[in-house]
Design an enzyme around this catalytic site. Structure first.
Site, PDB file in Angstrom:
ATOM      1  N   GLU A  45       0.870  -1.167   0.000  1.00  0.00           N
ATOM      2  CA  GLU A  45       0.000   0.000   0.000  1.00  0.00           C
ATOM      3  C   GLU A  45       0.913   1.224   0.000  1.00  0.00           C
ATOM      4  O   GLU A  45       1.806   1.327   0.851  1.00  0.00           O
ATOM      5  CB  GLU A  45      -0.881   0.005   1.261  1.00  0.00           C
ATOM      6  CG  GLU A  45      -1.859   1.148   1.230  1.00  0.00           C
ATOM      7  CD  GLU A  45      -2.806   1.193   2.420  1.00  0.00           C
ATOM      8  OE1 GLU A  45      -2.798   0.264   3.250  1.00  0.00           O
ATOM      9  OE2 GLU A  45      -3.541   2.191   2.516  1.00  0.00           O
ATOM     10  N   ARG A 273       5.023 -13.153   9.464  1.00  0.00           N
ATOM     11  CA  ARG A 273       5.666 -11.885   9.164  1.00  0.00           C
ATOM     12  C   ARG A 273       7.000 -11.819   9.902  1.00  0.00           C
ATOM     13  O   ARG A 273       7.229 -12.531  10.866  1.00  0.00           O
ATOM     14  CB  ARG A 273       4.768 -10.701   9.484  1.00  0.00           C
ATOM     15  CG  ARG A 273       4.466 -10.460  10.936  1.00  0.00           C
ATOM     16  CD  ARG A 273       3.337  -9.443  11.122  1.00  0.00           C
ATOM     17  NE  ARG A 273       3.720  -8.104  10.736  1.00  0.00           N
ATOM     18  CZ  ARG A 273       3.097  -7.407   9.784  1.00  0.00           C
ATOM     19  NH1 ARG A 273       2.091  -7.910   9.118  1.00  0.00           N
ATOM     20  NH2 ARG A 273       3.472  -6.179   9.495  1.00  0.00           N
ATOM     21  N   LYS A 283       4.016   0.734   9.761  1.00  0.00           N
ATOM     22  CA  LYS A 283       4.178   1.966   8.984  1.00  0.00           C
ATOM     23  C   LYS A 283       3.570   3.164   9.706  1.00  0.00           C
ATOM     24  O   LYS A 283       4.074   4.271   9.613  1.00  0.00           O
ATOM     25  CB  LYS A 283       3.537   1.808   7.599  1.00  0.00           C
ATOM     26  CG  LYS A 283       4.476   1.174   6.599  1.00  0.00           C
ATOM     27  CD  LYS A 283       3.912   1.237   5.193  1.00  0.00           C
ATOM     28  CE  LYS A 283       2.942   0.111   4.965  1.00  0.00           C
ATOM     29  NZ  LYS A 283       2.463   0.002   3.579  1.00  0.00           N
TER      30      LYS A 283
HETATM   31  P1  ATP Z   1       2.580  -2.377   8.070  1.00  0.00           P
HETATM   32  O1  ATP Z   1       1.847  -3.186   9.088  1.00  0.00           O
HETATM   33  O2  ATP Z   1       4.002  -2.160   8.358  1.00  0.00           O
HETATM   34  O3  ATP Z   1       1.874  -1.100   7.735  1.00  0.00           O
HETATM   35  P2  ATP Z   1       1.389  -3.638   5.855  1.00  0.00           P
HETATM   36  O4  ATP Z   1       1.211  -5.107   5.859  1.00  0.00           O
HETATM   37  O5  ATP Z   1       0.199  -2.818   6.123  1.00  0.00           O
HETATM   38  O6  ATP Z   1       2.598  -3.274   6.780  1.00  0.00           O
HETATM   39  P3  ATP Z   1       1.579  -3.393   3.052  1.00  0.00           P
HETATM   40  O7  ATP Z   1       2.116  -2.283   2.241  1.00  0.00           O
HETATM   41  O8  ATP Z   1       0.134  -3.671   2.990  1.00  0.00           O
HETATM   42  O9  ATP Z   1       2.020  -3.113   4.528  1.00  0.00           O
HETATM   43  O10 ATP Z   1       2.410  -4.712   2.785  1.00  0.00           O
HETATM   44  C1  ATP Z   1       2.810  -5.159   1.522  1.00  0.00           C
HETATM   45  C2  ATP Z   1       3.202  -6.604   1.630  1.00  0.00           C
HETATM   46  O11 ATP Z   1       4.289  -6.743   2.513  1.00  0.00           O
HETATM   47  C3  ATP Z   1       2.072  -7.451   2.175  1.00  0.00           C
HETATM   48  O12 ATP Z   1       1.966  -8.625   1.386  1.00  0.00           O
HETATM   49  C4  ATP Z   1       2.489  -7.749   3.567  1.00  0.00           C
HETATM   50  O13 ATP Z   1       1.991  -8.981   3.986  1.00  0.00           O
HETATM   51  C5  ATP Z   1       4.007  -7.729   3.470  1.00  0.00           C
HETATM   52  N1  ATP Z   1       4.604  -7.373   4.760  1.00  0.00           N
HETATM   53  C6  ATP Z   1       4.392  -6.254   5.470  1.00  0.00           C
HETATM   54  N2  ATP Z   1       5.057  -6.295   6.634  1.00  0.00           N
HETATM   55  C7  ATP Z   1       5.720  -7.480   6.668  1.00  0.00           C
HETATM   56  C8  ATP Z   1       6.581  -8.125   7.600  1.00  0.00           C
HETATM   57  N3  ATP Z   1       6.898  -7.547   8.760  1.00  0.00           N
HETATM   58  N4  ATP Z   1       7.076  -9.333   7.277  1.00  0.00           N
HETATM   59  C9  ATP Z   1       6.766  -9.907   6.110  1.00  0.00           C
HETATM   60  N5  ATP Z   1       5.971  -9.367   5.194  1.00  0.00           N
HETATM   61  C10 ATP Z   1       5.437  -8.163   5.452  1.00  0.00           C
HETATM   62 MG    MG Z   2      -1.535  -3.104   4.729  1.00  0.00          MG
END
Ligand code: ATP
Ligand code: MG
Length: 569
Positions: A45, A273, A283
């Protein structure tokens, strides 16, 4: 595969074992579920910069595509205009490129808004979706609990015609934010809370970074993700474990939309994760750190972002190797940040140019060295790389050594310089300390030493035995530099894991200490931002983008001490 793994494979003749996702893909290929096709996607995102957790998801998705001769799409999951910006889109692309991966296609969920809306209309026509007038609070209140069923909305039984008219009205901007929401009509008593009539579309009268003012309703993640996977022909949709409970919904939407139940459909698989101790990876919180100026920006070298790590001097290979070492698991766990630092050292040790820098200078005068004499000492650039060659380092009568390499009253095993003692200056001469010169308040001002002309490195005929070797710089050739000495941003292993305390309470006040008394070799005037160096005996440093020939600026990437090697070896 790392060189290490290849070596092991050759030794034993066995293939390294597969992780559970690789096993699944190999099974699907064998069963020709999608023919020989493997298509993954990385779906960030664009509401922030990528962090080390994303690097794991990137390595996984792009790595699988490479391994199975497939492809990986980059898809921006841009369904929330309020938090998303083009700046983030650009930074995400830069970071993936820098990590060394190429996407097959660049897509945006917003590319599919027309199709998604058409599917929403279809669901309404099928009697599987309805417009609810209840407020967000009311909807959440009536959702029930895992053990108590929810309460059906009074609007759940609206006619298809009325729902179609209201949905159209939502789309045309006839209602304000929060006044109406489109919900899937599933089961308010489902044990899975995500199936209790989840929202599909909400009203957000905010301009979108790509579609501008065309839309004022936006699809929810759950209504956008599976369908986007379907449109792109994704074979394996990988996401983190917290989405496991969303999977029935992912499948439910596809079930409604796909007419042929046996046709191709994407499938979601979850993995753990990445969590790292002393590190925050949300984020939202990283944005707070930036906005509240606890750090200088998303690329502050203390940030766990890819851009921060790049600026700090981490290499793409060290991050990819780290992701591989961590591996893929089905259960959440916490990785020691020392493993990441170990991967960084491992790569930097191979590639870094060695140089001399004195962080805490103590003046040494060689009383028997001629006033105007200068010599070039030949120093090895990188003992790990035969082709790296040597460079000249200037030697003269006045030198700097590290304060900590001299002790006036040394303990027994101190092999560096002490009154009356000898030490070797690396690539230079052996010196002996004859006099400690102090100022009026008793602080050591400088050392008067003599050097032994026959002891020059490489042609030493002096016969003098020394136990210690230290680094040095010629005072008149040394260049003052700014060294940004970084430590962990948080002093607690799990800063956001305390119920009664905010994570900001654990910010380490000493996470950045600026050293402005240091000197570096004159060659470092030419250092380019992101160049990697090992300051001998001190640590790995990388030139910052603030560096200039007048004032070189370096970031401490990582110290030389490796606590991980100690734990694991
Ligand atoms: P955050 O919780 O940090 O905001 P998010 O999952 O909302 O992270 P996205 O931009 O939606 O952030 O994530 C893009 C991809 O990265 C998704 O497929 C998500 O599952 C993966 N991802 C995000 N954080 C992690 C992590 N700590 N370990 C592994 N994969 C991750
Ligand atoms: Mg997300």
């Amino acid at each position: 595969m790392t060189e290490d793994h290849k070596g092991k494979q050759e030794e034993t003749g066995k293939k390294p074992s597969l992780n559970f996702i690789e096993s699944m893909i190999e099974r699907d290929l064998k069963n020709q579920l999608h023919g020989d096709k493997v298509l993954t996607r990385f779906p960030p995102e664009p509401n922030g910069y990528l962090h080390i957790g994303h690097a794991k998801a990137i390595s996984l998705n792009f790595g699988l595509a490479q391994k199975y001769n497939g492809n990986c799409n980059l898809r921006f999951d841009d369904t929330n205009p309020v938090t998303e910006e083009d700046e983030y889109v650009q930074s995400i692309k830069e970071d993936i490129n820098w990590l060394g991966f190429k996407w097959a296609n660049e897509f945006f969920a917003s590319d599919y808004f027309d199709q998604l809306y058409a599917w929403a209309v279809k669901l309404v026509e099928m009697g599987k979706a309805y417009v609810d007038d209840q407020s967000a609070e009311k909807i959440s209140e009536t959702r029930g609990t895992p053990t108590r069923p929810g309460i059906e909305s009074p609007h759940r039984t609206r006619s298809v015609e009325e729902n179609l008219r209201l949905l159209e009205g939502m789309k045309n901007g006839e209602f304000n934010d929060g006044e109406k929401v489109l919900r899937a009509k599933i089961d308010m008593a489902s044990p899975n809370m995500h199936l209790r009539d989840p929202a599909m579309y909400r009203i957000k009268k905010a301009p979108h970074h790509r579609t501008g003012n065309k839309w004022c309703i936006y699809p929810m993640y759950d209504f956008a993700h599976g369908q986007s996977d379907f449109i792109e022909g994704i074979t394996h949709s990988l996401c983190t474990l917290e989405f496991e409970v969303h999977r029935p919904l992912y499948d439910w939407f596809l079930d409604q939309i796909l007419e042929d139940k046996n046709a191709y459909r994407p499938r979601q698989t979850e993995f753990a994760r990445l969590n790292i101790n002393y590190t925050i990876m949300s984020k939202r919180k990283l944005l707070e750190l930036v906005e509240e100026e606890h750090v200088t920006g998303w690329d502050d070298p203390r940030m766990p972002t890819i851009s921060g790590m790049r600026r700090r001097g981490y290499t793409p290979l060290s991050i990819r190797n780290f992701a591989e070492k961590v591996g893929i698991a089905k259960r959440n766990n916490i990785i020691d940040v020392a493993l990441l630092e170990h991967s960084v050292r491992e790569d930097l040790n191979k590639i870094s140019q060695r140089v001399f820098a004195v962080l805490d200078p103590l003046k040494v005068i060689l009383t028997n060295y001629p006033e105007n004499k200068e010599e070039e000492m030949m120093a090895v650039n990188n003992p790990e790389d035969e082709n790296a060659g040597k460079r000249p380092v200037m030697f003269s009568r006045e030198l700097y050594i590290e304060q900590e390499d001299f002790m006036e009253n040394p303990p027994k095993k101190f092999f560096r310089l002490a009154p009356g003692g000898v030490v070797r200056l690396k690539y230079g001469y052996i010196i002996q300390c004859n006099e400690v010169v102090k100022d009026q308040s008793g602080n050591i001002k400088e050392l008067h030493c003599e050097y032994f002309p026959e002891s020059r490195s490489g042609s030493d005929t002096s016969g003098i035995k020394v136990k210690g070797t230290i680094h040095w710089l010629s005072a008149k050739h040394a260049v003052p530099a700014e060294l940004r000495m970084y430590d962990r941003l948080f002093s607690d292993e799990d800063p956001s894991g305390h119920k009664d305390k905010d994570y900001r309470e654990f910010l380490n006040p000493d996470s950045l200490i600026i050293n402005e008394k240091a000197f570096v070799e004159s060659s470092l005037r030419n250092a380019k931002p992101l160049d990697h160096f090992q300051f001998e005996r001190k640590g790995y440093f990388s030139a910052d983008h603030d560096t200039s020939s007048d004032k070189p600026v370096f970031n401490l990437t990582v110290t030389l001490r490796d606590s991980w090697a100690k734990i694991s070896g």
